[in-house]
Write a protein that holds these residues in place. Structure first.
Motif, PDB file in Angstrom:
ATOM      1  N   GLN A  46       0.834  -1.203   0.000  1.00 51.09           N
ATOM      2  CA  GLN A  46       0.000   0.000   0.000  1.00 51.09           C
ATOM      3  C   GLN A  46       0.868   1.252   0.000  1.00 51.09           C
TER       4      GLN A  46
ATOM      5  N   ARG B 298      -7.311   1.961  -4.263  1.00 57.32           N
ATOM      6  CA  ARG B 298      -7.298   0.489  -4.202  1.00 57.32           C
ATOM      7  C   ARG B 298      -8.700  -0.042  -3.878  1.00 57.32           C
TER       8      ARG B 298
ATOM      9  N   TRP C  84      -6.953  -2.719   1.163  1.00 57.04           N
ATOM     10  CA  TRP C  84      -6.795  -3.568  -0.028  1.00 57.04           C
ATOM     11  C   TRP C  84      -5.345  -3.622  -0.465  1.00 57.04           C
TER      12      TRP C  84
ATOM     13  N   PRO D 195      -3.218   0.950  -7.462  1.00 56.65           N
ATOM     14  CA  PRO D 195      -4.116   2.105  -7.336  1.00 56.65           C
ATOM     15  C   PRO D 195      -4.549   2.697  -8.669  1.00 56.65           C
TER      16      PRO D 195
END
Ligand SMILES: Cc1ncc(COP(=O)(O)O)c(C=O)c1O
Length: 388
Positions: free
Chosen positions: A186, A254, A285, A353
């Motif tokens: 992330q 995401r 996510w 993303p």
């Protein structure tokens, strides 16, 4: 193939990242400079966890955390076989033994009942993993640990931004916890990770051990304990700082991509999708992993998807069935049926993303075609080529 391959993962790198990294390059202060504490403070503030040590990788963070927890050679530690291998390997670094238990079919996280049953005389700790960014059942593990005097280290390498039902961010519950910043995560620092400590004392130990055993008040080349070079460079920290500024936006992107996948894939019969958030737990996510219908051969599906311009991967193999673990510990098929079933069927689809709706549509169309034709193959015995 005319269409461009849709990759599995692609980190966001924008103007801010370039600016921050260039600033460090121009300063010539590439390591142990001001960006390290700046990144640690910013990450700590975003999590609500004051004791943050930025380190070279998620694996380094795991290693330092289990040492800080007090692991010793000969200890047994209950953990999940459905994880990236580092969560078990870190125990081997210290001569401890991972004792695996099965997972919960819905969340794919370590099953508290199975973990409870795996605790034995030599067990000294629990190492749950927040797999694919879904919060593990920490209240259950904390209760179990409290009752039996066990330590807890949370592997939150895949879960930055996830939140527990009680509102606490994953990794900020007051246990030792780890994050990973590899480019598919992330937030990325290229390579990197962070160890979260519950106390300043533990953080000091981790800070010292990441820097060859030198305490903050010690002089140049003076070392009073065994340590490692697990430092994170200022270049990496600068990248992390730029990414942190955009973290909520990247997490939202995401989540949006996952939502689109959820709608698009719902119509494929027999395909299991990642579980929705339940009971107040909120996933961050990380990947989008589906489980193929049992009759569809996953590895053929990967090849056929690739032929259609879609990258995908088996995700994850079960740790206990990796050749090294089989040989070292005598593990065999059938020990953890849920994990093994999930492992056989799991497939990570392109996920990042900036994934566009049109790309999700392409992935969906390809997957639908591949699943249907391989289903026919398994029913008719025709070769995949003929069926496709
Ligand atoms: C669950 C889990 N634990 C540990 C790690 C190790 O992190 P790193 O690759 O940064 O060492 C990862 C990274 O992929 C992971 O997914």
């Amino acid at each position: 193939m005319s269409e461009e391959l849709i990759p599995l993962a692609r980190p966001h790198v924008g103007a801010r990242e370039e600016e921050q990294v260039l600033e460090v390059l121009r300063s010539r202060h590439l390591a142990l400079g001001p960006k390290l504490p700046e990144f640690e403070r910013a990450l700590g503030a975003s999590l609500g966890a004051p004791h943050v040590s930025a380190v070279a990788s998620g694996t380094a963070a795991l290693h330092l955390c289990i040492r800080a927890a007090g692991v010793r050679a000969g200890d047994e530690v209950v953990t999940t076989p459905f994880s990236f291998v580092a969560s078990a390997n870190c125990l081997l670094y210290e001569g401890a033994t991972p004792v695996f238990c099965d997972i919960d079919r819905r969340t794919l996280n370590m099953d508290p009942d199975a973990a409870g049953a795996a605790i034995a005389e030599r067990t000294t700790g629990l190492l749950p993993v927040h797999i694919f960014g879904y919060p593990a059942d920490m209240p259950a593990f904390e209760g179990m640990a409290g009752d039996r005097g066990l330590w807890v280290v949370e592997d939150a390498c895949e879960a930055l931004g996830a939140v527990h039902a009680d509102g606490k961010p994953v990794g900020a519950r007051g246990n030792l916890a780890t994050f990973g910043f590899y480019p598919n995560k992330q937030l990325s620092t290229g390579e990197g990770g962070a160890a979260i400590s519950p106390t300043g004392e533990m953080q000091e130990r981790i800070d010292s051990e990441r820097n060859q055993g030198r305490s903050p008040d010690m002089g140049w080349l003076d070392h009073d304990r065994l340590g490692f070079n697990y430092r994170l460079s200022d270049l990496a920290c600068a990248l992390g700082l730029a990414q942190l500024e955009r973290l909520p936006e990247m997490l939202a992107a995401r989540k949006r991509a996952a939502g689109l996948y959820g709608e698009a894939l719902a119509g494929i019969e027999g395909l299991d999708l990642p579980c929705p958030d339940t009971g107040g737990d909120r996933r961050s996510w990380f990947v989008y992993v589906v489980q193929l219908p049992a009759e569809v051969d996953r590895d053929t599906a990967i090849r056929e998807l690739r032929a259609r311009g879609v990258d995908s991967k088996p995700y994850l193999p079960a740790i206990h069935l990796l050749s090294f673990y089989r040989e070292r510990f005598g593990h065999r098929d059938g020990e953890f049926p849920i994990c093994e079933d999930v492992t056989r069927r799991s497939l990570a689809l392109p996920f990042f993303p900036e994934l566009r709706e049109s790309q999700i549509e392409r992935v969906t169309a390809a997957l639908e075609q591949v699943v249907e034709s391989l289903r026919v193959t398994s029913q008719t015995g025709l070769s995949p080529k003929r069926a496709l």
